[in-house]
Design a protein around this motif. Structure first.
Motif, PDB file in Angstrom:
ATOM      1  N   LYS A 350       0.831  -1.136   0.059  1.00 58.74           N
ATOM      2  CA  LYS A 350      -0.069  -0.040  -0.004  1.00 58.74           C
ATOM      3  C   LYS A 350       0.918   1.257   0.072  1.00 58.74           C
ATOM      4  N   LEU A 351       1.885   1.083   0.916  1.00 57.32           N
ATOM      5  CA  LEU A 351       2.799   2.479   0.789  1.00 57.32           C
ATOM      6  C   LEU A 351       3.408   2.695  -0.452  1.00 57.32           C
ATOM      7  N   THR A 352       3.806   1.549  -1.046  1.00 54.52           N
ATOM      8  CA  THR A 352       4.346   1.656  -2.378  1.00 54.52           C
ATOM      9  C   THR A 352       3.482   2.115  -3.304  1.00 54.52           C
ATOM     10  N   GLN A 353       2.359   1.914  -3.366  1.00 54.35           N
ATOM     11  CA  GLN A 353       1.477   2.296  -4.361  1.00 54.35           C
ATOM     12  C   GLN A 353       1.121   3.691  -4.261  1.00 54.35           C
ATOM     13  N   ASP A 354       0.945   4.251  -3.040  1.00 58.40           N
ATOM     14  CA  ASP A 354       0.744   5.651  -2.501  1.00 58.40           C
ATOM     15  C   ASP A 354       2.061   6.406  -2.856  1.00 58.40           C
ATOM     16  N   PHE A 355       3.305   5.679  -2.950  1.00 53.90           N
ATOM     17  CA  PHE A 355       4.507   6.571  -3.124  1.00 53.90           C
ATOM     18  C   PHE A 355       4.511   6.821  -4.806  1.00 53.90           C
ATOM     19  N   ILE A 356       4.179   5.687  -5.507  1.00 52.66           N
ATOM     20  CA  ILE A 356       4.095   5.793  -6.945  1.00 52.66           C
ATOM     21  C   ILE A 356       3.111   6.992  -7.332  1.00 52.66           C
ATOM     22  N   LEU A 357       2.012   7.100  -6.616  1.00 51.97           N
ATOM     23  CA  LEU A 357       0.872   7.929  -7.252  1.00 51.97           C
ATOM     24  C   LEU A 357       1.243   9.480  -6.635  1.00 51.97           C
ATOM     25  N   ASP A 358       2.139   9.504  -5.580  1.00 48.44           N
ATOM     26  CA  ASP A 358       2.382  10.878  -5.142  1.00 48.44           C
ATOM     27  C   ASP A 358       3.615  11.360  -6.129  1.00 48.44           C
TER      28      ASP A 358
END
Length: 551
Positions: A350-358
């Motif tokens: 989840k953190l990685t997904q959010d990082f990519i979107l950020d």
């Protein structure tokens, strides 16, 4: 006295057999029903009374308070049980260990135990050696070997001490007081790390009239306090919860031991005169049980405030960790460690997904903000988020190395390797987008239509694919769609690159360099491909995970 009359090697051989027998007995029982006991502990420790009862029953069967305490620590660290319930389990475990003494006193000195042990050893050794491919029968063999060695070692110790009794007069030591015998019991137990073994030695000495009931009970009290050294030593570099539980155990046994030592003579007189227990061996094991019951009675009413008090201790020694689930879980309980790793992977995904979107400036509040704001607060930069993920990778790698030291089955080893592949895939995904942060910002800040058009296409495609990937992660049955999903990624990459080159050939104005935009596209696609590897690895591990953890 003439020490040459004492067969020292026979005594040591007996002690070694007894300890080795306890090890195999415990190992066999763990293999036969270890996970059943874990489920029982997990489901039966909701209150302090249930915790005490569960700790007593499980320890009575496994005959290892250290193992039960370790299981309890794992459940405590995982948040499965409360600290108060864990304290109850520890109190119960102390009582459960008295079963060995009852068994030895009832059978060990009443029958030809050496002859009885041979059939168990024969069947057990053959099963253990030749049933390698039949785990159930091999574990039964380990149990039988342990049972046989337990009593054969007891017989050797009993014979050697009976011989010593003919040449040793402990009356000369009596003027030092009973505290000397308490200290002897404490020191020997701390050295051999087994109160059960010390109690057997005391029973043998009492049976040979080498010591009296007062001296033997003092040694048993010392043995009870001495067992705290096992968990205390293990907690030196442990987590705060482990330190709290270890010191709680010291306080339990220390206070209970000192209290019963102060009323030792009235207790012994009451047992002999009022309860009419005339057999010294049975009297000793009864007193051993009574000591633990007194300890439970003393702490049961104050277990909640005591737990609150202990929870406030050792906070300053808690290490600063980035991982959420594996930080306080011991790798020695492998199935619980895997459960924590599974939760950690979901969290990092989840953190990685959010990082990519950020990185792509996608500000959908449904997907971004909450996790990273919780971790960093407002105003954190992208690099600090990537550093956070890298630190989590380091912690998982260290945890992996600790689990690898355990005696893993083939499936457990495969599962562990799978988790390392998963974390590498996640970090690779994060690294790919981290490398294009300057490229994306340049495109975002450009006033040229082509730059913004390429960025919008990349944003829209990535957000949609992350949504789909999350569904594949949640529902393993949809794994069959992943190859098509990966083909769509490759197709999108070719289309977007062709579109970019086509616009450049038409001399459409652009602010960012073409190499900047192609690099952003390529790295972003590589990031999605790494996430696909993570999901594929997760789905292929599902069956193994369920088998290992029995969930």
């Amino acid at each position: 006295m003439n020490w040459s009359e004492f067969d020292f090697w026979l005594f040591l051989a007996g002690l070694g057999m007894f300890l080795f027998g306890m090890y195999h007995l415990e190992s066999g029982l763990q293999g036969l029903a270890g996970k059943s006991f874990k489920r029982f502990l997990k489901n039966s420790t909701r209150t302090k009374f249930k915790g005490i009862l569960s700790g007593t029953l499980v320890t009575a069967i496994l005959q290892s308070s250290s193992l039960v305490t370790l299981l309890t620590l794992a459940f405590l660290s995982s948040g499965i049980i409360s600290f108060q319930s864990s304290l109850g389990v520890v109190l119960g475990a102390n009582l459960g260990t008295t079963v060995t003494a009852w068994l030895v006193a009832s059978l060990g000195f009443k029958a030809d135990i050496a002859g009885l042990s041979f059939p168990f050893l024969t069947i057990g050794i053959l099963s253990y050696l030749f049933m390698e491919n039949r785990p159930f029968l091999k574990n039964i063999g380990a149990f039988l070997v342990g049972f046989g060695l337990l009593f054969l070692g007891l017989d050797y110790m009993k014979d050697s001490i009976e011989e010593l009794a003919n040449h040793l007069d402990l009356a000369s030591y009596s003027h030092f007081g009973l505290w000397v015998f308490l200290l002897i019991g404490l020191i020997i137990t701390a050295l051999i790390q087994s109160s059960s073994a010390l109690i057997v030695i005391v029973l043998s000495a009492l049976n040979a009239n080498l010591i009296d009931i007062y001296q033997s009970t003092s040694m048993v009290i010392g043995a009870s306090i001495g067992t705290t050294s096992t968990l205390l030593l293990a907690s030196i570099k442990g987590t705060p919860d482990k330190k709290r539980l270890a010191w709680s155990n010291v306080i339990f046994k220390g206070i209970a031991g000192i209290t019963t030592f102060l009323i030792l003579e009235p207790m012994v007189d009451f047992t002999y005169n009022t309860l009419k227990i005339s057999d010294p061996l049975m009297e000793l094991v009864f007193l051993n049980t009574a000591i633990n019951i007194i300890g439970i009675a003393m702490f049961f009413p104050i277990l909640e405030p005591f737990g609150i008090y202990m929870s406030s201790k050792f906070k300053d020694v808690a290490p600063s960790k980035k991982c959420v689930y594996i930080t306080h879980v011991t790798p020695e309980i492998v199935d619980i460690a895997f459960g924590a790793l599974e939760k950690e992977m979901k969290h990092i995904f989840k953190l990685t997904q959010d990082f990519i979107l950020d990185v792509l400036f996608l500000k959908d509040e449904r997907r971004t903000g909450s996790l990273w704001l919780t971790v960093f607060g407002k105003g954190s930069d992208t690099l600090s988020k990537y550093t956070h993920l890298k630190l989590m990778e380091d912690e998982i790698t260290e945890f992996y190395a600790q689990i690898q030291k355990q005696n893993l089955t083939e499936n457990e080893a495969k599962l562990l390797t799978g988790y390392m592949n998963k974390i590498r895939a996640l970090v690779d995904a994060a690294k790919n987008v981290k490398d294009i942060v300057p490229n994306i910002r340049e495109m975002k800040n450009s006033e040229k239509k082509l730059d913004l058009d390429i960025l919008r296409k990349l944003q829209h495609f990535t957000a949609g694919k992350l949504d789909e990937l999350e569904e594949y992660y949640k529902i393993p049955e949809q794994q069959k769609a992943l190859p098509y999903w990966q083909m769509e990624i490759e197709s999108f990459y070719q289309e977007l690159i062709s579109y970019l080159y086509g616009q450049v050939e038409k001399k459409v104005p652009h602010g960012a360099m073409v190499s900047t935009m192609t690099n952003a596209i390529k790295k972003n696609i590589s990031s999605l491909e790494s996430l696909a590897v993570f999901v594929t690895e997760k789905n292929s591990m599902t069956n193994i995970f369920e088998e290992v953890t029995q969930k």
